[in-house]
Each structure stands twice: as structure tokens, then as C-alpha cells.
Write a protein that holds these residues in place. Structure first.
Motif, PDB file in Angstrom:
ATOM      1  N   ILE A 189       4.994  -2.983   6.818  1.00  0.00           N
ATOM      2  CA  ILE A 189       4.470  -4.252   6.644  1.00  0.00           C
ATOM      3  C   ILE A 189       5.431  -5.516   6.377  1.00  0.00           C
ATOM      4  CG2 ILE A 189       2.779  -5.215   4.871  1.00  0.00           C
ATOM      5  CD1 ILE A 189       1.733  -2.203   4.709  1.00  0.00           C
ATOM      6  N   SER A 190       5.201  -6.736   6.949  1.00  0.00           N
ATOM      7  CA  SER A 190       6.194  -7.643   6.786  1.00  0.00           C
ATOM      8  C   SER A 190       5.382  -8.673   6.053  1.00  0.00           C
ATOM      9  CB  SER A 190       6.812  -8.109   8.047  1.00  0.00           C
ATOM     10  OG  SER A 190       7.549  -7.027   8.732  1.00  0.00           O
ATOM     11  N   LYS A 191       6.097  -9.659   5.441  1.00  0.00           N
ATOM     12  CA  LYS A 191       5.455 -10.849   4.738  1.00  0.00           C
ATOM     13  C   LYS A 191       4.439 -11.568   5.689  1.00  0.00           C
ATOM     14  CE  LYS A 191       7.342 -13.231   1.630  1.00  0.00           C
ATOM     15  NZ  LYS A 191       8.442 -14.013   0.607  1.00  0.00           N
ATOM     16  N   ASN A 192       5.149 -11.532   7.176  1.00  0.00           N
ATOM     17  CA  ASN A 192       4.169 -12.338   8.205  1.00  0.00           C
ATOM     18  C   ASN A 192       3.964 -11.546   9.303  1.00  0.00           C
ATOM     19  OD1 ASN A 192       4.518 -14.960   6.910  1.00  0.00           O
ATOM     20  ND2 ASN A 192       6.795 -14.650   7.288  1.00  0.00           N
ATOM     21  N   GLY A 193       2.722 -11.853   9.833  1.00  0.00           N
ATOM     22  CA  GLY A 193       2.348 -11.003  11.023  1.00  0.00           C
ATOM     23  C   GLY A 193       1.286  -9.804  10.595  1.00  0.00           C
ATOM     24  N   ASP A 194       0.774  -9.128  11.623  1.00  0.00           N
ATOM     25  CA  ASP A 194       0.098  -7.915  11.574  1.00  0.00           C
ATOM     26  C   ASP A 194       0.822  -6.712  11.369  1.00  0.00           C
ATOM     27  OD1 ASP A 194      -2.463  -9.348  12.007  1.00  0.00           O
ATOM     28  OD2 ASP A 194      -2.192  -9.166  13.937  1.00  0.00           O
ATOM     29  N   PRO A 195       0.347  -5.754  10.699  1.00  0.00           N
ATOM     30  CA  PRO A 195       1.035  -4.469  10.331  1.00  0.00           C
ATOM     31  C   PRO A 195       1.553  -3.684  11.698  1.00  0.00           C
ATOM     32  CG  PRO A 195      -1.197  -4.336   9.699  1.00  0.00           C
ATOM     33  CD  PRO A 195      -1.054  -5.706  10.071  1.00  0.00           C
ATOM     34  N   ILE A 196       2.803  -3.127  11.781  1.00  0.00           N
ATOM     35  CA  ILE A 196       2.992  -2.402  12.733  1.00  0.00           C
ATOM     36  C   ILE A 196       2.928  -0.794  12.581  1.00  0.00           C
ATOM     37  CG2 ILE A 196       5.025  -1.705  14.234  1.00  0.00           C
ATOM     38  CD1 ILE A 196       6.065  -4.621  13.659  1.00  0.00           C
ATOM     39  N   ALA A 197       1.980  -0.233  13.235  1.00  0.00           N
ATOM     40  CA  ALA A 197       2.002   1.229  12.740  1.00  0.00           C
ATOM     41  C   ALA A 197       1.994   2.358  14.100  1.00  0.00           C
ATOM     42  CB  ALA A 197       0.546   1.341  12.230  1.00  0.00           C
ATOM     43  N   PHE A 198       2.368   3.426  13.939  1.00  0.00           N
ATOM     44  CA  PHE A 198       2.473   4.323  14.852  1.00  0.00           C
ATOM     45  C   PHE A 198       2.601   6.063  14.364  1.00  0.00           C
ATOM     46  CE2 PHE A 198       6.507   2.320  14.406  1.00  0.00           C
ATOM     47  CZ  PHE A 198       7.489   3.289  14.606  1.00  0.00           C
ATOM     48  N   ASP A 199       2.487   6.871  14.965  1.00  0.00           N
ATOM     49  CA  ASP A 199       2.769   8.168  14.550  1.00  0.00           C
ATOM     50  C   ASP A 199       4.236   8.264  15.006  1.00  0.00           C
ATOM     51  OD1 ASP A 199       0.085   8.781  13.952  1.00  0.00           O
ATOM     52  OD2 ASP A 199      -0.293  10.037  15.865  1.00  0.00           O
ATOM     53  N   THR A 200       5.092   9.151  14.205  1.00  0.00           N
ATOM     54  CA  THR A 200       6.389   9.233  14.496  1.00  0.00           C
ATOM     55  C   THR A 200       6.862  10.444  14.958  1.00  0.00           C
ATOM     56  OG1 THR A 200       6.813   9.947  12.047  1.00  0.00           O
ATOM     57  CG2 THR A 200       6.709   7.559  12.443  1.00  0.00           C
ATOM     58  N   GLY A 201       6.224  11.651  14.578  1.00  0.00           N
ATOM     59  CA  GLY A 201       6.187  12.771  15.326  1.00  0.00           C
ATOM     60  C   GLY A 201       5.649  14.043  14.181  1.00  0.00           C
ATOM     61  N   PRO A 202       6.163  15.216  14.309  1.00  0.00           N
ATOM     62  CA  PRO A 202       5.771  16.448  13.396  1.00  0.00           C
ATOM     63  C   PRO A 202       5.919  16.015  12.184  1.00  0.00           C
ATOM     64  CG  PRO A 202       7.037  17.117  15.280  1.00  0.00           C
ATOM     65  CD  PRO A 202       7.169  15.511  15.256  1.00  0.00           C
ATOM     66  N   GLY A 203       4.912  16.363  11.243  1.00  0.00           N
ATOM     67  CA  GLY A 203       4.856  16.460   9.839  1.00  0.00           C
ATOM     68  C   GLY A 203       5.038  17.842   9.210  1.00  0.00           C
ATOM     69  N   ASN A 204       3.962  18.153   8.698  1.00  0.00           N
ATOM     70  CA  ASN A 204       4.090  19.511   8.316  1.00  0.00           C
ATOM     71  C   ASN A 204       3.529  20.565   9.112  1.00  0.00           C
ATOM     72  OD1 ASN A 204       4.472  18.292   5.610  1.00  0.00           O
ATOM     73  ND2 ASN A 204       2.671  17.937   5.156  1.00  0.00           N
ATOM     74  N   THR A 205       2.787  20.221  10.142  1.00  0.00           N
ATOM     75  CA  THR A 205       2.229  21.379  10.937  1.00  0.00           C
ATOM     76  C   THR A 205       3.087  22.196  11.523  1.00  0.00           C
ATOM     77  OG1 THR A 205       0.472  19.772  11.706  1.00  0.00           O
ATOM     78  CG2 THR A 205       0.985  21.615  13.129  1.00  0.00           C
ATOM     79  N   LEU A 206       4.262  21.941  12.132  1.00  0.00           N
ATOM     80  CA  LEU A 206       5.225  22.909  12.632  1.00  0.00           C
ATOM     81  C   LEU A 206       5.721  23.728  11.437  1.00  0.00           C
ATOM     82  CD1 LEU A 206       7.097  20.835  15.699  1.00  0.00           C
ATOM     83  CD2 LEU A 206       5.034  22.503  15.492  1.00  0.00           C
ATOM     84  N   ILE A 207       5.940  23.285  10.361  1.00  0.00           N
ATOM     85  CA  ILE A 207       6.768  23.830   9.437  1.00  0.00           C
ATOM     86  C   ILE A 207       5.575  24.850   8.996  1.00  0.00           C
ATOM     87  CG2 ILE A 207       7.520  23.764   6.937  1.00  0.00           C
ATOM     88  CD1 ILE A 207       8.235  20.969   7.681  1.00  0.00           C
ATOM     89  N   ASP A 208       4.288  24.517   8.877  1.00  0.00           N
ATOM     90  CA  ASP A 208       3.262  25.338   8.360  1.00  0.00           C
ATOM     91  C   ASP A 208       3.150  26.649   9.153  1.00  0.00           C
ATOM     92  OD1 ASP A 208       2.827  23.545   6.216  1.00  0.00           O
ATOM     93  OD2 ASP A 208       1.057  22.794   6.810  1.00  0.00           O
ATOM     94  N   GLN A 209       3.199  26.139  10.570  1.00  0.00           N
ATOM     95  CA  GLN A 209       2.871  27.336  11.612  1.00  0.00           C
ATOM     96  C   GLN A 209       4.317  28.122  11.457  1.00  0.00           C
ATOM     97  OE1 GLN A 209       2.369  25.090  15.283  1.00  0.00           O
ATOM     98  NE2 GLN A 209       0.530  24.548  14.741  1.00  0.00           N
ATOM     99  N   TRP A 210       5.220  27.790  11.313  1.00  0.00           N
ATOM    100  CA  TRP A 210       6.538  28.666  11.486  1.00  0.00           C
ATOM    101  C   TRP A 210       6.438  29.491  10.299  1.00  0.00           C
ATOM    102  CZ3 TRP A 210      10.236  30.041  14.300  1.00  0.00           C
ATOM    103  CH2 TRP A 210      11.520  30.639  13.688  1.00  0.00           C
ATOM    104  N   VAL A 211       6.342  29.114   9.071  1.00  0.00           N
ATOM    105  CA  VAL A 211       6.249  30.057   7.878  1.00  0.00           C
ATOM    106  C   VAL A 211       5.049  31.065   7.789  1.00  0.00           C
ATOM    107  CG1 VAL A 211       7.729  28.562   6.416  1.00  0.00           C
ATOM    108  CG2 VAL A 211       5.248  28.612   6.263  1.00  0.00           C
ATOM    109  N   SER A 212       3.912  30.601   8.575  1.00  0.00           N
ATOM    110  CA  SER A 212       2.833  31.287   8.517  1.00  0.00           C
ATOM    111  C   SER A 212       2.928  32.661   9.484  1.00  0.00           C
ATOM    112  CB  SER A 212       1.687  30.487   9.108  1.00  0.00           C
ATOM    113  OG  SER A 212       0.593  31.490   9.296  1.00  0.00           O
TER     114      SER A 212
END
Length: 376
Positions: A189-212
Motif C-alpha cells: 500500500i502506497s500513498k498514491n495508487g491502488d493496492p498491489i497484491a498477490f500470493d507470494t508462495g507457500p506459507g504454513n501448508t508445507l511446514i504443517d504437512q512435513w511435521v505431520s
């Protein structure tokens, strides 16, 4: 002047751990008064039902299809959301007559943005009848009709919250909200313009799957397992070399787009530690898409409770002299923020205000969305 409405938001994210419930009062603009919030965990057996449903969802070709167990899962999921709302109202002594709208996210079981297909389980009409409150649901679909990826939708709310960030922290530069759920996504979020947004990659899913898979543990509480491991650099590089990272935003992910296959046969702690670095480095790569280097990274979602992720983010952000904080440091709630966002989006949907922009999802123009149902 837009009316102030009282709204409840419901969120069940890609971590599939339960339902976040939150109440806000808002005009759908920068006026936001945050109310109480609760979390209702899914029992283990129901989480397993959703996991089975995810496999059945892979055969979906149109958004209304419910192959295999999905119809039964959808009914059970909606019932749990309705019960969660009724308990929330009772617990906080809130009369349903004072609530104008419920924003219902449902449970994403399939997200194929390149095919214009996203599926969230959840019966909005059933929820309205259970609670006696109007419901807005299916808020991603209209964005996809207009060429968008259907995600992320939370940036509209992040923009409202950004107005509350003290000037001494923003320093006139972009502020970044980071949500680390099953998948990580950001809003710049900048002072001017619309917000820029996107998925960046894995979050907790792979970590959760791994320890499970390795230890039969649902998740790495506090990042304690990862803290005992070593980063395996060539594995991190393998993940970050995936084609997804070469795509320019807007871009979004399905929770199955990244798997554990690249980890190989690492030891438990080393695998967890390596996946933490993948999560953090993928988030920090977002710097490349900011109009100028951000001054502040605000971390939300369950991942902010993983001290190892937070340490990696803080270390990486020093390269650009940015500060990393958790949502609570600014008086926000990193657990309920997405549920609050769904309440906020429901109010915007009632007024036909944009839920998404070309800079957040790639839609052709700012677009509203959602389906409104009222109890009979």
C-alpha cells in the motif's frame, strides 16, 4: 455519506484448522470499528473429511460441481459456520437483529485462476436460514468473470487499516501487510495508487504437512522444531526456481501448487527449517514489485507465531532497512484480520464498491462481487 453497518465475517483458510469469526462496524471505506472475535477449531475427524474432499475437488470442471464427498462436506461445513455464528452472538450478547450482514468465505477446495475456476464450499442460503441474518458469499467469482485471478481479496481491508499506521513508521514509503496462512500473500500500500497484491508462495501448508508426515504433529508450534534444524540451501534454491516466481503479479496459488517432493529425505528439523526459509525468502522477493522499497512489513496470520519465520523475515528485511512487526504491535489482530476483512468486503458488496482492482487480481477494471441472500 455511506451508512455504517454492523457485519460479521467468517473465514476458514487454507490451513483448514477452523473458523475465525469477527464483528466490525464500517462504512466500507476507512471508517472501521473493530469488535469481538472468536475462533472455533475443526475437530480432527472433520479436517480429515475436508482433506478427502480436496482430492475429490481435483475433478471439478465447473464451480457448481460437488463430486464425491463434497456435497456432504459442504453441508457439514455450513452447519459448523452457522453454529459458530450463533455461539458468537450468544457469547458476546449480540442480538442478531443488530447485525446487518454476514460475509461468508467458505472453504476453498480448488483454485485454478488460469482456468477461471475457483470453488469455495459453503451454502450461503443455508447459513442465512440458520442465523436469521442476510449473507453475502461467493465473493471471488465475479472478479474471475472480469479477467481476475479471484485472489487475494483482503487488500481492500488492508488499505483501510493502513490509514491507521503511524507516520513515523510508514515514513511516507509503502507499507506491506503479509498474511501467512496456508499460502502467504501480501498487500503493498502506497500513498498514491491502488493496492498491489498477490500470493507470494507457500506459507504454513508445507511446514504443517512435513511435521505431520514425519512426526504425526499437526503443526510446528512456535517454530520450535525448525529452530533446531539447518537450512539446506540447495533445496531452498530448488523451490525458489519454480516457474511461479518468474510470474509478474497479480498471481495466486492453489494450496497444492507446491509439494514436499523437493525436500527429499531430509531429517525432521532440517526439513522444517528449510521450508521456513522458503516461506520467508518467497515473501521478501515481493520487494521487487513495490514502487519503492517498503518501510514496514506487518505480519498477520498463523505464521506470525512461528518465531523462526519471524526471525528470517526480520533478518532479510534489514537489507532494505525495513522494520518487521506483528499485527498486534499496531493494535490490529493478526488472527481475526481475515475474518474482519470478509465482514468489510460484505459491506462493500452491499454498496457495489470494488472488492478487487487490476493491481490486486488482474481484473479488467475495479469490480465488486458477491451473492446476497436473505433469510425467509
Amino acid at each position: 455519506m455511506a451508512a455504517i453497518r454492523r457485519a460479521i465475517g467468517l473465514m476458514s483458510g487454507t490451513s483448514m484448522d477452523g473458523i475465525d469469526v469477527a464483528l466490525i462496524e464500517t462504512d466500507g471505506g476507512i471508517k472501521v470499528r473493530r469488535g469481538p472475535s472468536d475462533f472455533v477449531p475443526y475437530e480432527t475427524a472433520f479436517r480429515r473429511q475436508i482433506e478427502v474432499g480436496l482430492e475429490h475437488a481435483k475433478s471439478i470442471q465447473t464451480k457448481d460441481q460437488r463430486p464425491g464427498a463434497l456435497s456432504a462436506v459442504e453441508k457439514e461445513l455450513t452447519k459448523r459456520h452457522g453454529d459458530a455464528v450463533l455461539r458468537f452472538l450468544s457469547h458476546h450478547k449480540i442480538s442478531k437483529e443488530t447485525v446487518d450482514i454476514i460475509g461468508f468465505h467458505g472453504q476453498t477446495v480448488l483454485h485454478r485462476p488460469l482456468n477461471g475456476l475457483t470453488v469455495q464450499l459453503g451454502d450461503g442460503r443455508m447459513l442465512a436460514e440458520m442465523t436469521g441474518v442476510p449473507v453475502v458469499y461467493d465473493m471471488r467469482a465475479n472478479d474471475m468473470v472480469h479477467g481476475g485471478q479471484g485472489a487475494p481479496l483482503v487488500p481492500a481491508y488492508h488499505q483501510a487499516l493502513a490509514a491507521r499506521v503511524p507516520a513515523e513508521l510508514s515514513k511516507g514509503k509503502p507499507v506491506v501487510f503479509v498474511n501467512i496462512g496456508g499460502i502467504s500473500n501480501i498487500t503493498i500500500i502506497s500513498k498514491n495508487g491502488d493496492p498491489i497484491a498477490f500470493d507470494t508462495g507457500p506459507g504454513n501448508t508445507l511446514i504443517d504437512q512435513w511435521v505431520s508426515d514425519k512426526a504425526g504433529i499437526a503443526y510446528d508450534a512456535g517454530g520450535s522444531i525448525a529452530s533446531e534444524g539447518q537450512v539446506i540451501a540447495n533445496v531452498v534454491s530448488r523451490y525458489l526456481a519454480k516457474p511461479f516466481f518468474d510470474l509478474k503479479p497479480p498471481k495466486s496459488l492453489d494450496r497444492n501448487d507446491f509439494t514436499l517432493a523437493d525436500l527429499g529425505d531430509l531429517e525432521l528439523a532440517d526439513g522444517a527449517r528449510t521450508l521456513v526459509r522458503v516461506t520467508a525468502d518467497a515473501i521478501l522477493k515481493a520487494n521487487a514489485y513495490a514502487p519503492e522499497k517498503p518501510s514496514l512489513w506487518i505480519i498477520c496470520g498463523g505464521g506470525r507465531k512461528n518465531a523462526t519465520i519471524m526471525a528470517d523475515l526480520a533478518e532479510g528485511a534489514t537489507n532494505t532497512k525495513a522494520k518487521v512487526v506483528v499485527a498486534e504491535d499496531l493494535g490490529f489482530d493478526g488472527d481475526s484480520m481475515e475474518a474482519e476483512a470478509w465482514a468489510y468486503l460484505a459491506v462493500r458488496a452491499l454498496d457495489g464498491l470494488p472488492l478487487t482492482w487490476p493491481t490486486t487480481t488482474g481484473c479488467d477494471a475495479p469490480v465488486s462481487g458477491g451473492v446476497l441472500v436473505r433469510p425467509t
